[in-house]
Design a protein around this motif. Structure first.
Motif, PDB file in Angstrom:
ATOM      1  N   PRO A  46       0.845  -1.207   0.000  1.00 56.52           N
ATOM      2  CA  PRO A  46       0.000   0.000   0.000  1.00 56.52           C
ATOM      3  C   PRO A  46       0.879   1.255   0.000  1.00 56.52           C
ATOM      4  O   PRO A  46       1.962   1.273   0.599  1.00 56.52           O
ATOM      5  CB  PRO A  46      -0.795  -0.122   1.316  1.00 56.52           C
ATOM      6  CG  PRO A  46      -0.589  -1.524   1.779  1.00 56.52           C
ATOM      7  CD  PRO A  46       0.739  -1.951   1.258  1.00 56.52           C
ATOM      8  N   PHE A  47       0.415   2.314  -0.669  1.00 53.73           N
ATOM      9  CA  PHE A  47       1.164   3.570  -0.657  1.00 53.73           C
ATOM     10  C   PHE A  47       0.213   4.726  -0.947  1.00 53.73           C
ATOM     11  O   PHE A  47      -0.901   4.534  -1.458  1.00 53.73           O
ATOM     12  CB  PHE A  47       2.305   3.541  -1.678  1.00 53.73           C
ATOM     13  CG  PHE A  47       1.860   3.509  -3.125  1.00 53.73           C
ATOM     14  CD1 PHE A  47       1.753   4.674  -3.869  1.00 53.73           C
ATOM     15  CD2 PHE A  47       1.558   2.301  -3.744  1.00 53.73           C
ATOM     16  CE1 PHE A  47       1.349   4.647  -5.193  1.00 53.73           C
ATOM     17  CE2 PHE A  47       1.151   2.258  -5.074  1.00 53.73           C
ATOM     18  CZ  PHE A  47       1.047   3.438  -5.796  1.00 53.73           C
ATOM     19  N   ASP A  48       0.652   5.915  -0.602  1.00 54.53           N
ATOM     20  CA  ASP A  48      -0.132   7.120  -0.824  1.00 54.53           C
ATOM     21  C   ASP A  48       0.156   7.653  -2.234  1.00 54.53           C
ATOM     22  O   ASP A  48       1.288   8.008  -2.557  1.00 54.53           O
ATOM     23  CB  ASP A  48       0.219   8.179   0.222  1.00 54.53           C
ATOM     24  CG  ASP A  48      -0.617   9.434   0.061  1.00 54.53           C
ATOM     25  OD1 ASP A  48      -0.162  10.368  -0.619  1.00 54.53           O
ATOM     26  OD2 ASP A  48      -1.747   9.461   0.592  1.00 54.53           O
TER      27      ASP A  48
ATOM     28  N   GLU B  82       8.081   0.157   3.432  1.00 54.37           N
ATOM     29  CA  GLU B  82       7.225   1.105   2.730  1.00 54.37           C
ATOM     30  C   GLU B  82       7.854   1.510   1.401  1.00 54.37           C
ATOM     31  O   GLU B  82       9.075   1.547   1.250  1.00 54.37           O
ATOM     32  CB  GLU B  82       6.984   2.338   3.607  1.00 54.37           C
ATOM     33  CG  GLU B  82       6.203   2.025   4.879  1.00 54.37           C
ATOM     34  CD  GLU B  82       5.941   3.251   5.719  1.00 54.37           C
ATOM     35  OE1 GLU B  82       6.444   4.349   5.362  1.00 54.37           O
ATOM     36  OE2 GLU B  82       5.231   3.133   6.742  1.00 54.37           O
TER      37      GLU B  82
ATOM     38  N   ASP C 148      -4.526  10.924  -6.164  1.00 55.96           N
ATOM     39  CA  ASP C 148      -5.247  11.062  -4.899  1.00 55.96           C
ATOM     40  C   ASP C 148      -5.609   9.689  -4.339  1.00 55.96           C
ATOM     41  O   ASP C 148      -5.923   8.770  -5.079  1.00 55.96           O
ATOM     42  CB  ASP C 148      -6.534  11.874  -5.097  1.00 55.96           C
ATOM     43  CG  ASP C 148      -6.230  13.305  -5.510  1.00 55.96           C
ATOM     44  OD1 ASP C 148      -5.170  13.802  -5.113  1.00 55.96           O
ATOM     45  OD2 ASP C 148      -7.052  13.903  -6.228  1.00 55.96           O
ATOM     46  N   GLY C 149      -5.565   9.568  -3.013  1.00 56.87           N
ATOM     47  CA  GLY C 149      -6.062   8.364  -2.364  1.00 56.87           C
ATOM     48  C   GLY C 149      -5.002   7.304  -2.162  1.00 56.87           C
ATOM     49  O   GLY C 149      -3.853   7.419  -2.587  1.00 56.87           O
ATOM     50  N   GLN C 150      -5.435   6.228  -1.511  1.00 61.04           N
ATOM     51  CA  GLN C 150      -4.561   5.100  -1.202  1.00 61.04           C
ATOM     52  C   GLN C 150      -4.529   4.141  -2.383  1.00 61.04           C
ATOM     53  O   GLN C 150      -5.570   3.740  -2.906  1.00 61.04           O
ATOM     54  CB  GLN C 150      -5.055   4.380   0.051  1.00 61.04           C
ATOM     55  CG  GLN C 150      -4.116   3.326   0.589  1.00 61.04           C
ATOM     56  CD  GLN C 150      -2.950   3.916   1.363  1.00 61.04           C
ATOM     57  OE1 GLN C 150      -2.818   5.123   1.444  1.00 61.04           O
ATOM     58  NE2 GLN C 150      -2.107   3.071   1.927  1.00 61.04           N
ATOM     59  N   LEU C 151      -3.326   3.774  -2.801  1.00 60.34           N
ATOM     60  CA  LEU C 151      -3.143   2.846  -3.911  1.00 60.34           C
ATOM     61  C   LEU C 151      -2.354   1.643  -3.422  1.00 60.34           C
ATOM     62  O   LEU C 151      -1.813   1.638  -2.310  1.00 60.34           O
ATOM     63  CB  LEU C 151      -2.411   3.523  -5.070  1.00 60.34           C
ATOM     64  CG  LEU C 151      -3.067   4.779  -5.658  1.00 60.34           C
ATOM     65  CD1 LEU C 151      -2.171   5.409  -6.710  1.00 60.34           C
ATOM     66  CD2 LEU C 151      -4.428   4.459  -6.251  1.00 60.34           C
ATOM     67  N   VAL C 152      -2.294   0.604  -4.261  1.00 55.51           N
ATOM     68  CA  VAL C 152      -1.571  -0.616  -3.919  1.00 55.51           C
ATOM     69  C   VAL C 152      -0.705  -1.006  -5.104  1.00 55.51           C
ATOM     70  O   VAL C 152      -1.171  -1.039  -6.247  1.00 55.51           O
ATOM     71  CB  VAL C 152      -2.534  -1.769  -3.567  1.00 55.51           C
ATOM     72  CG1 VAL C 152      -1.748  -3.044  -3.279  1.00 55.51           C
ATOM     73  CG2 VAL C 152      -3.398  -1.406  -2.364  1.00 55.51           C
TER      74      VAL C 152
ATOM     75  N   ARG D 120      -6.213   0.717  -7.230  1.00 54.97           N
ATOM     76  CA  ARG D 120      -6.866   1.534  -6.224  1.00 54.97           C
ATOM     77  C   ARG D 120      -7.278   0.644  -5.062  1.00 54.97           C
ATOM     78  O   ARG D 120      -7.845  -0.436  -5.264  1.00 54.97           O
ATOM     79  CB  ARG D 120      -8.096   2.223  -6.809  1.00 54.97           C
ATOM     80  CG  ARG D 120      -7.776   3.389  -7.700  1.00 54.97           C
ATOM     81  CD  ARG D 120      -9.017   3.997  -8.311  1.00 54.97           C
ATOM     82  NE  ARG D 120     -10.079   4.235  -7.331  1.00 54.97           N
ATOM     83  CZ  ARG D 120     -11.274   4.709  -7.634  1.00 54.97           C
ATOM     84  NH1 ARG D 120     -11.575   4.969  -8.901  1.00 54.97           N
ATOM     85  NH2 ARG D 120     -12.177   4.910  -6.703  1.00 54.97           N
ATOM     86  N   ALA D 121      -6.997   1.082  -3.846  1.00 54.24           N
ATOM     87  CA  ALA D 121      -7.302   0.255  -2.679  1.00 54.24           C
ATOM     88  C   ALA D 121      -8.797   0.044  -2.509  1.00 54.24           C
ATOM     89  O   ALA D 121      -9.230  -0.974  -1.969  1.00 54.24           O
ATOM     90  CB  ALA D 121      -6.712   0.898  -1.418  1.00 54.24           C
ATOM     91  N   ASP D 122      -9.618   0.991  -2.984  1.00 53.51           N
ATOM     92  CA  ASP D 122     -11.068   0.904  -2.793  1.00 53.51           C
ATOM     93  C   ASP D 122     -11.815   0.393  -4.016  1.00 53.51           C
ATOM     94  O   ASP D 122     -13.043   0.379  -4.037  1.00 53.51           O
ATOM     95  CB  ASP D 122     -11.629   2.273  -2.398  1.00 53.51           C
ATOM     96  CG  ASP D 122     -11.373   3.337  -3.474  1.00 53.51           C
ATOM     97  OD1 ASP D 122     -10.576   3.067  -4.395  1.00 53.51           O
ATOM     98  OD2 ASP D 122     -11.965   4.431  -3.382  1.00 53.51           O
TER      99      ASP D 122
END
Length: 378
Positions: free
Chosen positions: A259-261, A298, A345-349, A363-365
């Motif tokens: 996971p990363f920003d 990380e 934008d948002g949390q990615l993987v 995209r994490a979501d």
């Protein structure tokens, strides 16, 4: 029978309790998925504990729904982590649904070949205008521009029972996005020329309507927003089987899932002095960056020009905190990575299997939205 064996289940007893055959239990032992508690050194007979009944039943269930061997092994390793197992199950269910949708589309095509005079059937969709715009943005960058490969010069539109999937690739990267909506009609696919895709994208910026209406027929695709239509004639090519390519390149269970920003990585990639090297491909020079892990596991940028030792770690010339002798370092075209991050934008993987294996940015979501990039050899 020894005293120890009297407290164990024979392979036949475990087969009856779990629903697996004896031959299947032997196979999963040889594969390292479900090893017996004891093997008789003389007869080779396998014995199992009572605690292995539930794992064997889990293997049997996953086997019945066609879970690949690697996925079964991963589910067993994480069986006490429900969220991780649910992720594996959801991914497998999507593969099954994709396969069924593919079969329906192919059967529809076969029927049209058998009876070409059959009444033309159209499929109608109602989608969120903003969601469709975001999906187009998520794949547009990956459309091919090579005149010798016209099959890659468009966006594949795949209608599914509950929405539509968009796919584009130029061989070096592949992008997939999905929009849910109301579908009336059979699954169908169309390869839209990039010029019409751009025209469609401009239409989706029109105010005054929450939805976009899409009508897919054999010879045209029409998108209407706020009473304004855009019609595209599909390209006459068979788009590559991207699902087979994904299975072959990415597999089912990546070795790394980090996971990363997205905004932080985008800022690092566009900052002054970002470490890059240059590689030429087909006569064009590209900037290449390298991704690695810090001491906390990380994601971070590392120096692609650093000397790498036999264990994979950057030497003294690398960035600080290279992460030890087993540190990961994978190089990728900087422009392509920025495209895959989108707005950032948002949390990615990030998912990958090693420094020379394709990497996926998800995209994490939203498990249905992702980009796949080919790595660059340093």
């Amino acid at each position: 029978m020894t005293a120890v064996e009297s407290e164990l289940r024979s392979i036949g007893e475990l087969a009856r309790a779990s629903g697996l055959t004896v031959s299947a239990l032997r196979f999963y032992d040889r594969s390292g998925v479900l090893a017996p508690a004891r093997v008789d050194p003389v007869t080779g007979y396998r014995w199992y504990t009572e605690e292995q009944v539930d794992p064997a039943r889990l293997v049997a269930g996953l086997r019945r729904v066609g879970m690949p061997l690697a996925g079964i092994a991963e589910a067993l390793r994480h069986r006490h982590q429900p969220a991780e197992v649910h992720r594996l199950l959801d991914a497998h269910l999507r593969r099954l649904e994709d396969g069924l949708a593919d079969a329906r589309r192919e059967l529809s095509r076969i029927r049209s070949l058998i009876d070409p005079e059959e009444t033309i059937v159209t499929t109608r969709l109602v989608l969120s205008r903003t969601d469709l715009a975001a999906a187009v943005d998520a794949v547009r960058f990956a459309v091919g521009a090579d005149p010798d490969l016209p099959v890659l010069s468009g966006v594949l539109v795949e209608v599914e029972p509950d929405g539509v999937r968009l796919v584009a690739t130029d061989r070096h990267r592949l992008a997939v996005a999905r929009v849910t909506g109301t579908v009336d009609g059979p699954p169908v696919s169309a390869l839209l020329p990039v010029a019409q895709v751009d025209e469609l994208r401009a239409l989706l910026d029109a105010e005054g309507a929450e939805t976009a209406e899409v009508v897919v027929a054999a010879d045209r695709v029409t998108v209407t927003v706020a009473g304004r239509p855009v019609t595209a004639e599909p390209l006459p090519y068979d788009f590559p089987d991207y699902r087979r390519l994904l299975r072959a390149q990415l597999g089912d269970v990546p070795a790394y899932r980090i996971p990363f920003d997205g905004a932080a990585l985008r800022a690092a990639l566009t900052a002054d002095g970002v470490p890059v090297c240059h590689r030429a491909h087909e006569g064009v020079e590209h900037e290449v960056v390298a991704l690695g892990l810090d001491g906390r596991g990380e994601l971070r940028l590392v120096d692609p020009n650093a000397v790498v030792g036999a264990g994979g770690a950057a030497g003294a010339g690398g960035a600080a905190g290279a992460g030890g002798p087993d540190a990961l370092r994978v190089a990728v075209n900087r422009e392509y990575l920025l495209d895959a991050l989108g707005s950032g934008d948002g949390q990615l993987v990030l998912e990958l299997d090693g420094p020379i294996a394709p990497l996926a940015v998800r995209r994490a979501d939203d498990a249905d939205a992702f980009s796949v990039l080919m790595p660059v050899r340093l």
